[in-house]
Design a protein around this motif. Structure first.
Motif, mmCIF file in Angstrom:
data_model
loop_
_atom_site.group_PDB
_atom_site.id
_atom_site.type_symbol
_atom_site.label_atom_id
_atom_site.label_comp_id
_atom_site.label_asym_id
_atom_site.label_seq_id
_atom_site.Cartn_x
_atom_site.Cartn_y
_atom_site.Cartn_z
ATOM 1 N N HIS A 226 -5.383 -1.557 3.347
ATOM 2 C CA HIS A 226 -4.305 -2.443 2.889
ATOM 3 C C HIS A 226 -4.783 -3.835 2.486
ATOM 4 O O HIS A 226 -4.083 -4.553 1.765
ATOM 5 C CB HIS A 226 -3.227 -2.567 3.967
ATOM 6 C CG HIS A 226 -3.701 -3.164 5.265
ATOM 7 N ND1 HIS A 226 -3.735 -4.517 5.486
ATOM 8 C CD2 HIS A 226 -4.160 -2.588 6.410
ATOM 9 C CE1 HIS A 226 -4.187 -4.755 6.699
ATOM 10 N NE2 HIS A 226 -4.454 -3.604 7.287
ATOM 11 N N LEU B 148 -3.431 3.636 3.728
ATOM 12 C CA LEU B 148 -2.921 2.388 4.310
ATOM 13 C C LEU B 148 -3.998 1.602 5.048
ATOM 14 O O LEU B 148 -3.890 0.383 5.187
ATOM 15 C CB LEU B 148 -1.759 2.683 5.259
ATOM 16 C CG LEU B 148 -0.505 3.310 4.654
ATOM 17 C CD1 LEU B 148 0.632 3.285 5.656
ATOM 18 C CD2 LEU B 148 -0.085 2.601 3.380
ATOM 19 N N ALA C 90 0.831 -1.203 0.000
ATOM 20 C CA ALA C 90 0.000 0.000 0.000
ATOM 21 C C ALA C 90 0.869 1.259 0.000
ATOM 22 O O ALA C 90 0.531 2.259 -0.646
ATOM 23 C CB ALA C 90 -0.921 -0.005 1.220
#
Length: 440
Positions: A426, A423, A403
Motif C-alpha cells: 500500500h 494490499l 490499494a
C-alpha cells in the motif's frame, strides 16, 4: 494408461464468514476452549453486531445477484460470538427465506490454543504462529495443531454435500479455522490430488481427509470467496484527503490510538491549517468539473482530521450550503500498538510486506484496517448515491483504501490471499500531508 478423472462438481455453493468483533477481541483475551467460548460474556461487542448485520446485508445482495438459490443454510461454530453473528445474518435473511434456522456444527469451533494460553492476553498469538511455521503437526502445549484443525474442517463440506443439494451455505466460524479451511481448498485445487502435510519423520505424511474422493470433492473447483469483504459498486464520486501537518507530525510522534488522537493537543499545526484550507480550495475547483448536486464529507474522529475537514467545509459551504461533516470511527488512524504509541516515528520498524495479516505487536495489521475501511465504504454507499464524497483520513488508512480500489479496477476479487498480497504494498499510494487525490 487410465484416463484422469475429474472430481464431481459440488451440489451447493459455499460462503465463509468470520464472526464480528467480539468482547474477547476488545479486551485482548484468548478465548479458545468451548467451555469458555459458549459463555454469554464472551459474545460480540457492540461494533461486532454492526459488522454482522452489515455482512448479512451483503450476503443478501450476493444471493440476489446469483438469483438461483431457493434455499439457504447457515452453519455456525457453537461459540457465542459466532452464534450471535449467525443470528444477525439470519435476521436480515428471514424476510426472503422463511423457516431459516441456524445449525451448530462443532467442527467449526475455534482452534483451541491450550490451557497455558487460555484466557491470557492475545499478545501471545505470535508465539503460536512461530510454532505453526516450524511444524504444522505440533500445536501449543495441550492445544490443537494446524493439522488437528485441518482434519476436522476437511470433513465439513463432504458432510454438507450429503445433506443438501442446490443450497447457498454460509459457514460462520473463527479466524484460524476458516484460514485453514481455505488453505486446504487452495492447496488441493492446485495439485488436484490428496493434500498432505509433511511430518517430522522423513517421508511419512499425515492425510487431512479419510479418502481421496472426499478431499478432492471438497477442494477441486471450489472458490472460497470472502463475499462479505468485497468492495461494493461505487455510486458516488470519491476523493481522499490526508489531514494537514499535525502537532504529532511536528513532534515526530506516533499518535494512533483513538483515546489520544481525539485530544485537542494533537490537532493541526499552523502549517497544517494552511494545507487544509488550500486543499479545500482545490476540492471546490474539482467539484466544478462534475455535475454533482450534493457533497458529503466523511472524517476520522481524530482531532487532526476533524480540523482538516472543518477547513474544507469553510471552502465548500459557499457553493454547497447543506454540506456537513460526518464522523466515521472506521476511518480512524491505524493503531500501531501499545509499544509504539506516543513514541518517536523513528522507532517504528514493522514491515507490512512480510505478512499483511500480522501487525505490530498489539496493533492492527493491514487486513484489520482493510476490513473496517471497507465497512466505512459500505456505510457511505448506503447513505448516499450520486454525490461527491470526500474522505478525510490518515496515511496508512487512505493508502490501503486506494490499494483496494486499484485492485478492484484491475481484476475481480477471487481470494483473500491475492488481495492481501496486493494490499501489503500500500505504500505505493502514499499521500503527503494535506494532499487531495481523486479515488475513482
Amino acid at each position: 494408461m487410465e484416463e484422469e478423472r475429474s472430481p464431481p462438481p459440488l451440489k451447493n455453493c459455499y460462503w465463509v464468514l468470520r464472526h464480528g468483533r467480539s468482547v474477547p477481541n476488545e479486551i485482548g483475551l484468548i478465548v479458545s476452549h468451548k467451555s469458555n467460548g459458549t459463555l454469554p460474556q464472551h459474545g460480540l461487542a457492540e461494533g461486532g453486531f454492526v459488522q454482522a448485520k452489515a455482512a448479512g446485508e451483503i450476503f443478501v445482495k450476493q444471493l440476489e445477484e446469483h438469483g438461483s438459490f431457493k434455499n439457504v443454510a447457515i452453519y455456525s461454530s457453537p461459540f457465542t460470538r459466532t452464534m450471535e453473528t449467525a443470528n444477525c445474518v439470519a435476521e436480515v435473511l428471514k424476510h426472503a427465506y422463511e423457516n431459516l434456522e441456524i445449525r451448530v456444527l462443532d467442527e467449526l469451533r475455534e482452534r483451541y490454543f491450550g490451557p497455558a494460553l487460555e484466557l491470557q492476553s492475545h499478545l501471545h498469538y505470535p508465539e503460536i504462529w512461530e510454532i505453526d511455521a516450524r511444524n504444522p503437526l505440533v500445536g501449543p502445549e495441550g492445544g490443537e495443531s494446524v493439522a488437528d484443525v485441518a482434519k476436522r474442517v476437511a470433513a465439513v463440506i463432504p458432510q454438507l454435500e450429503l445433506q443438501h443439494e442446490g443450497y447457498a451455505i454460509l459457514l460462520v466460524s473463527h479466524g484460524d479455522t476458516l484460514q485453514i479451511l481455505q488453505t486446504i481448498t487452495k492447496a488441493a485445487e492446485k495439485s488436484n490430488v490428496l493434500w498432505s502435510i509433511p511430518s517430522t519423520k522423513g517421508r511419512q505424511t499425515l492425510s487431512l481427509c479419510v479418502g481421496l474422493s472426499l478431499l478432492t470433492l471438497i477442494c477441486c473447483k471450489v472458490f472460497v470467496f470472502v463475499k462479505a469483504m468485497e468492495l461494493p459498486d461505487l455510486h458516488n464520486k470519491y476523493w481522499v484527503l490526508r489531514h494537514g501537518r499535525s502537532v504529532p507530525n511536528e513532534l515526530d510522534l506516533i499518535v494512533s490510538h483513538e483515546a489520544n488522537g481525539v485530544l485537542p493537543g494533537y490537532g493541526l499545526a499552523p502549517q497544517g491549517l494552511v494545507q487544509a484550507r488550500n486543499a479545500g480550495k482545490i476540492f471546490v475547483k474539482e467539484l466544478k468539473k462534475f455535475s454533482l448536486d450534493n457533497v458529503w464529507i466523511y472524517s476520522s474522529p481524530f482531532s487532526r482530521t476533524i480540523q482538516t475537514s472543518e477547513c474544507v467545509l469553510e471552502a465548500v459551504d459557499a457553493s454547497f450550503e447543506n454540506t456537513r461533516i460526518h464522523v466515521l470511527s472506521e476511518l480512524r488512524e491505524r493503531y500501531f500498538g501499545p509499544f509504539y504509541e506516543l513514541k518517536s516515528r523513528l522507532e517504528y520498524s514493522h514491515d507490512d510486506r512480510k505478512d499483511p495479516f500480522v501487525g505490530p505487536e498489539g496493533g492492527e495489521s493491514v487486513m484489520d484496517v482493510y476490513e473496517r475501511v471497507l465497512k466505512a465504504i459500505h456505510e457511505i454507499e448506503r447513505q448516499t448515491h450520486g454525490s461527491a464524497v470526500l474522505i478525510v483520513g490518515h496515511g496508512d488508512v487512505l493508502q490501503i483504501l486506494q490499494a483496494v480500489v486499484d485492485y478492484r479496477s484491475s481484476k475481480k476479487l477471487r481470494t483473500y490471499e491475492e488481495l492481501a498480497s496486493s494490499l501489503s504494498k500500500h505504500k505505493r499510494f502514499e499521500l503527503s500531508n494535506g494532499e487531495l487525490r481523486e479515488l475513482n
